[in-house]
Design an enzyme around this catalytic site. Structure first.
Site, PDB file in Angstrom:
ATOM      1  N   LYS A  87       0.805  -1.223   0.000  1.00  0.00           N
ATOM      2  CA  LYS A  87       0.000   0.000   0.000  1.00  0.00           C
ATOM      3  C   LYS A  87       0.841   1.278   0.000  1.00  0.00           C
ATOM      4  O   LYS A  87       0.397   2.316  -0.471  1.00  0.00           O
ATOM      5  CB  LYS A  87      -0.949   0.001   1.194  1.00  0.00           C
ATOM      6  CG  LYS A  87      -1.964  -1.134   1.113  1.00  0.00           C
ATOM      7  CD  LYS A  87      -3.359  -0.670   1.418  1.00  0.00           C
ATOM      8  CE  LYS A  87      -4.378  -1.744   1.077  1.00  0.00           C
ATOM      9  NZ  LYS A  87      -4.261  -2.917   1.955  1.00  0.00           N
ATOM     10  N   GLU A 109      -9.466   6.286   3.804  1.00  0.00           N
ATOM     11  CA  GLU A 109     -10.273   5.271   4.472  1.00  0.00           C
ATOM     12  C   GLU A 109      -9.362   4.081   4.732  1.00  0.00           C
ATOM     13  O   GLU A 109      -8.345   3.924   4.050  1.00  0.00           O
ATOM     14  CB  GLU A 109     -11.443   4.848   3.579  1.00  0.00           C
ATOM     15  CG  GLU A 109     -11.124   3.775   2.525  1.00  0.00           C
ATOM     16  CD  GLU A 109     -10.091   4.209   1.484  1.00  0.00           C
ATOM     17  OE1 GLU A 109     -10.000   5.422   1.217  1.00  0.00           O
ATOM     18  OE2 GLU A 109      -9.373   3.336   0.937  1.00  0.00           O
ATOM     19  N   SER A 376       1.505  -9.804  -0.800  1.00  0.00           N
ATOM     20  CA  SER A 376       1.092  -8.397  -0.706  1.00  0.00           C
ATOM     21  C   SER A 376       1.499  -7.755   0.607  1.00  0.00           C
ATOM     22  O   SER A 376       1.705  -6.545   0.666  1.00  0.00           O
ATOM     23  CB  SER A 376      -0.417  -8.279  -0.908  1.00  0.00           C
ATOM     24  OG  SER A 376      -1.114  -9.108   0.009  1.00  0.00           O
TER      25      SER A 376
HETATM   26  C1  LIG Z   1      -5.187  -4.020   1.787  1.00  0.00           C
HETATM   27  C2  LIG Z   1      -4.475  -5.271   1.550  1.00  0.00           C
HETATM   28  C3  LIG Z   1      -4.876  -6.167   0.547  1.00  0.00           C
HETATM   29  C4  LIG Z   1      -6.126  -5.965  -0.262  1.00  0.00           C
HETATM   30  O1  LIG Z   1      -6.126  -4.823  -1.053  1.00  0.00           O
HETATM   31  P1  LIG Z   1      -5.942  -4.882  -2.623  1.00  0.00           P
HETATM   32  O2  LIG Z   1      -6.292  -3.513  -3.052  1.00  0.00           O
HETATM   33  O3  LIG Z   1      -6.883  -5.918  -3.136  1.00  0.00           O
HETATM   34  O4  LIG Z   1      -4.543  -5.228  -2.887  1.00  0.00           O
HETATM   35  C5  LIG Z   1      -4.113  -7.283   0.314  1.00  0.00           C
HETATM   36  N1  LIG Z   1      -3.009  -7.555   1.049  1.00  0.00           N
HETATM   37  C6  LIG Z   1      -2.598  -6.729   2.033  1.00  0.00           C
HETATM   38  C7  LIG Z   1      -1.393  -7.084   2.804  1.00  0.00           C
HETATM   39  C8  LIG Z   1      -3.314  -5.567   2.320  1.00  0.00           C
HETATM   40  O5  LIG Z   1      -2.900  -4.761   3.289  1.00  0.00           O
END
Ligand SMILES: *Cc1c(COP(=O)(O)O)cnc(C)c1O
Length: 394
Positions: A87, A109, A376
């Site tokens: 993010k 948000e 992610s």
């Molecule tokens: C917020 C988040 C997601 C989901 O958000 P996407 O916009 O679908 O990527 C996935 N993995 C992590 C670690 C997150 O913090």
């Protein structure tokens, strides 16, 4: 101003917002396009990604997971970024853009708290005012992230409407923006919202796929057979998919949260079980009831607990360029432990959904297949929750 072709992905996307926001969206789109073609801006952003976030993020091979799955698995390590997830790529880019537009008040948000933390981090770095809207349910689930945001000087505003989760926090943030649009930039945390957000957030996250593509070519001499990522709003998935969309031979797999099961009322699988509708300013697949009202989402993972999905995913879904699957809370929980044990990488519960899909794919690969999986984020934020659930199960 005429809508640009880029406002939509096929029929999806667009701008379904109060009229007062249209000039702000026009201004934002103009500013973003100008910034991305300004070498100074591009260099400043690239320097920050390198020196502050720690990019490029590594590509790790995963020998023990590969053995289990029956294909060569590579992990794109967004968990190693500063703040522990993908993010930050988007938050820093949008904060830079806000300053370029002369706006020094930021709102955001947050669901899991990861985007709120990323926004608070970027604002601390640049000395910007930061107000984060967060559902009360999520504030309880992710209280450490609330503390982190406040520690970095952000104001966290509890949202007590609706299901008190991400959807409601987003609605409140939009309300704030309508009121304060002159002074305020709204950093949306995923590839959702009215145009230009889905394209802008995708482009800011596309560094994931650009790096991974180069790393795969350098490491293996070829492109991956498949690219796998979890899908909440869809930003880490679009970020890693984008560089491969034109490589028709590369399978793109998005994994949604099936919660307690796709045949229950408790899941977040907008693409698998929703239908097109409008939420938060865009037309996209959406969980809704018979009357078109938004149906509350459920997932074990706060970051996937959202009834909508980015419009570009709806387009990739309908055009069949990408495939979308869904895995349950319990499969994700299992995968959380498996990646931890097999590779010494504790994934976020969101990421664990993509891992679970991979574990379920055993027997479908040939040994020369290469799977690129987007990690992610890291699971440190989730270990207390998982420990409590395992304690209850015993
Ligand atoms: C917020 C988040 C997601 C989901 O958000 P996407 O916009 O679908 O990527 C996935 N993995 C992590 C670690 C997150 O913090």
């Amino acid at each position: 101003m005429l809508p640009k072709a880029t406002d939509r992905f096929g029929e999806f996307g667009g701008r379904y917002v109060p009229e007062t926001l249209i000039p702000a969206l026009d201004e934002l789109e103009f500013a973003f396009d100008a910034a991305m073609s300004d070498p100074d801006f591009v260099r400043t952003y690239a320097d920050l990604l390198r020196d502050y976030v720690g990019r490029p993020s590594p590509l790790s091979d995963a020998p023990r997971l590969s053995e289990r799955v029956g294909a060569k698995v590579y992990l794109k390590r967004e968990d190693l970024n500063h703040t522990g997830a993908h993010k930050i790529n988007n938050a820093l880019g949008q904060a830079l853009l806000a300053m370029r537009m002369g706006k020094r008040r930021i709102i955001a948000e947050t669901g899991a708290g990861q985007h709120g933390v990323a926004a608070a981090t970027a604002c601390a770095r640049f000395g910007l005012e930061c107000v984060v809207y967060m559902g009360e349910t999520d504030m309880e689930r992710q209280e450490l992230n609330v503390f982190r945001m406040r520690l970095m000087g952000a104001t966290v505003v509890p949202v007590s409407s609706g299901t008190r989760t991400l959807k409601d926090a987003t609605t409140e943030a939009i309300r704030d923006w309508v009121t304060n649009v002159e002074t305020t930039h709204y950093i949306i945390g995923s590839v959702v919202g009215p145009a230009p957000y889905p394209r802008m957030v995708r482009d800011l996250q596309s560094v994931i796929g650009r790096e991974a593509r180069e790393q795969m070519l350098a490491r293996t001499g070829g492109l991956p057979t498949a690219v796998v990522a979890c899908v909440g709003g869809g930003s880490n998935a679009m970020g890693i998919f984008h560089a491969f969309v034109d490589d028709a031979a590369v399978r793109l797999v998005g994994v949604e949260a099936a919660g307690e099961g796709l045949n229950t009322e408790h899941h977040s699988a907008s693409l698998s079980r929703g239908r097109p509708g409008v939420l938060h300013g865009a037309l996209s697949y959406l969980l809704q009831d018979k009357n078109g009202q938004v149906h509350p989402a459920h997932s074990i993972s706060a970051g996937l607990d959202y009834p909508g999905v980015g419009p570009e995913h709806s387009f990739l879904h309908d055009s069949k360029r990408a495939e979308y699957a869904a895995v349950t809370d319990s499969a994700a929980l299992e995968a959380f432990g498996v990646l931890s044990r097999l590779e010494g990488v504790i994934p976020a519960l969101e990421t664990s959904h993509a891992v679970a899909w991979l574990l379920d794919s055993v027997g479908t690969w040939s040994p020369s297949d290469k799977v690129l999986l987007c990690v992610s984020g890291r699971g440190d934020k989730d270990v207390a929750q998982v420990r409590a659930m395992q304690g209850n199960a015993r």
